[in-house]
Design a protein around this motif. Structure first.
Motif, PDB file in Angstrom:
ATOM      1  N   LEU A 213       0.803  -1.215   0.000  1.00 50.22           N
ATOM      2  CA  LEU A 213       0.000   0.000   0.000  1.00 50.22           C
ATOM      3  C   LEU A 213       0.839   1.268   0.000  1.00 50.22           C
ATOM      4  CD1 LEU A 213      -2.822  -0.902   2.564  1.00 50.22           C
ATOM      5  CD2 LEU A 213      -3.086  -0.632   0.098  1.00 50.22           C
ATOM      6  N   ARG A 214       2.097   1.160   0.440  1.00 52.10           N
ATOM      7  CA  ARG A 214       2.928   2.355   0.609  1.00 52.10           C
ATOM      8  C   ARG A 214       3.642   2.793  -0.664  1.00 52.10           C
ATOM      9  NH1 ARG A 214       5.605  -0.495   5.766  1.00 52.10           N
ATOM     10  NH2 ARG A 214       5.456  -2.168   4.206  1.00 52.10           N
ATOM     11  N   THR A 215       3.538   1.990  -1.728  1.00 51.47           N
ATOM     12  CA  THR A 215       4.196   2.366  -2.974  1.00 51.47           C
ATOM     13  C   THR A 215       3.392   1.875  -4.166  1.00 51.47           C
ATOM     14  OG1 THR A 215       6.183   2.091  -4.354  1.00 51.47           O
ATOM     15  CG2 THR A 215       5.653   0.305  -2.837  1.00 51.47           C
ATOM     16  N   GLU A 216       3.406   2.637  -5.235  1.00 56.36           N
ATOM     17  CA  GLU A 216       2.661   2.237  -6.433  1.00 56.36           C
ATOM     18  C   GLU A 216       3.378   1.166  -7.234  1.00 56.36           C
ATOM     19  OE1 GLU A 216       4.324   5.540  -9.648  1.00 56.36           O
ATOM     20  OE2 GLU A 216       2.342   5.797  -8.770  1.00 56.36           O
ATOM     21  N   ASN A 217       4.635   0.916  -6.907  1.00 54.22           N
ATOM     22  CA  ASN A 217       5.423  -0.061  -7.662  1.00 54.22           C
ATOM     23  C   ASN A 217       5.060  -1.482  -7.262  1.00 54.22           C
ATOM     24  OD1 ASN A 217       6.953   2.031  -8.908  1.00 54.22           O
ATOM     25  ND2 ASN A 217       8.180   2.202  -7.042  1.00 54.22           N
ATOM     26  N   VAL A 218       4.840  -2.309  -8.264  1.00 56.91           N
ATOM     27  CA  VAL A 218       4.516  -3.705  -7.986  1.00 56.91           C
ATOM     28  C   VAL A 218       5.694  -4.383  -7.292  1.00 56.91           C
ATOM     29  CG1 VAL A 218       5.315  -4.550 -10.244  1.00 56.91           C
ATOM     30  CG2 VAL A 218       3.539  -5.803  -9.013  1.00 56.91           C
TER      31      VAL A 218
END
Length: 315
Positions: free
Chosen positions: A137-142
């Motif tokens: 949840l803390r980053t948009e990177n998969v």
């Protein structure tokens, strides 16, 4: 109150709300059981207060649509949801100010499953693009992808240590959350009715069983450790190949599913007996249903949302 055969048979409709003009795709209770949220084909996201027994807000996602929706694991004021318009990005939404916190792009086809970890800020998504993606949840990177899998569905176990993936309506693969890049540590091939497709996969709260929903007139329960088919349940109406949601009760002792004629069917996971058929007077097929994780109530939805309570006089 303990969940028993007689308690389940006593359930009656407490409230019905007609906030939607089209099919409800998904409904979800918050972890504390005090709220519920639904997403629907009319682009509405409706928030319900369970303690007061009424809807408290409606959001519109007209640009993106709203398909699958999940509360985050410890916050009843934040949700993630998938889209059914424009693109296949997953969106992270605050319910306090109705602003997007983050976007999770990457899928190139419709998301077929969305599962939040019960213990940390991790979730996963399965898509018709044949990928399962792990997110933080803390980053948009998969954070990771599995190998290509045909028509995948997926779910975390209740401890958040493993996740199961259903592949091509014929096999289950089990992954260690911390080592999913190594591939599955176990897999099971299932011999089931090949005339229907798998539409949902859920663990029981005790982690011992896996429930598989289909678009036919059958659901089944597997042993989560061996993959053996423990029970197959049928006898409910689904002649049109609909995606009807099934669920366990919180004690893992019963399984429930709505049908296309608006009734709820309940079976015992211990003795395989059908214990109840409940009529909620739904005008359409029950597309979504969930049992509250904390309170003795459950919800069913078609284009309307219905909340159920046990009737003490009938127990």
């Amino acid at each position: 109150m303990k969940i028993t055969d007689s308690v389940l048979r006593s359930f009656r409709v407490a409230r019905t709300y007609r906030e939607n003009s089209d099919k409800v795709n998904c409904l979800e209770y918050s972890p504390n059981g005090e709220n519920a949220i639904s997403s629907s084909d009319d682009d509405r996201i409706v928030v319900y207060d369970i303690t007061r027994g009424k809807p408290i807000d409606t959001l519109y996602s007209k640009k993106y649509g709203a398909d699958l929706i999940r509360y985050t694991h410890r916050d009843s004021q934040k949700v993630i949801y998938s889209s059914n318009k424009l693109d296949d990005t997953i969106r992270y939404l605050s319910l306090t100010d109705y602003k997007y916190i983050r976007y999770f792009p990457g899928h190139t086809a419709r998301v077929t499953a969305l599962s939040m970890s019960p213990v940390e800020d991790m979730f996963m998504s399965a898509s018709l693009d044949k990928t399962i993606r792990i997110w933080d949840l803390r980053t948009e990177n998969v954070q990771g992808l599995t190998e290509p899998l045909d028509r995948p569905i997926c779910s975390f176990d209740p401890d958040g240590l493993i996740f199961a993936v259903g592949v091509n309506s014929q096999s289950i693969k089990l992954y260690d959350v911390r080592a999913f890049a190594k591939g599955p540590f176990n897999s099971f091939e299932l011999r089931m009715n090949r005339s229907c497709d798998w539409t949902g996969l859920k663990f029981s709260n005790d982690g011992k069983q896996i429930l598989i929903s289909t678009n036919g007139g059958m659901i089944c329960i597997l042993n989560a450790f061996t993959g053996d088919v423990m029970h197959k349940f049928s006898g409910y109406n689904n002649s049109k190949g609909l995606k009807l949601e099934a669920c366990f009760t919180p004690d893992s002792q019963f399984v429930m599913i709505g049908s296309e004629d608006g009734r709820v069917h309940v079976w015992s996971t211990e003795n395989k007996m059908k214990v109840a058929v409940l009529d909620g007077k739904h005008p359409g097929p029950i597309s979504a249903m969930q049992f509250n994780p904390r309170y003795m109530t459950f919800a069913t939805a078609c284009s309307s949302m219905t909340f159920w309570l046990p009737s003490v006089e009938d127990i």
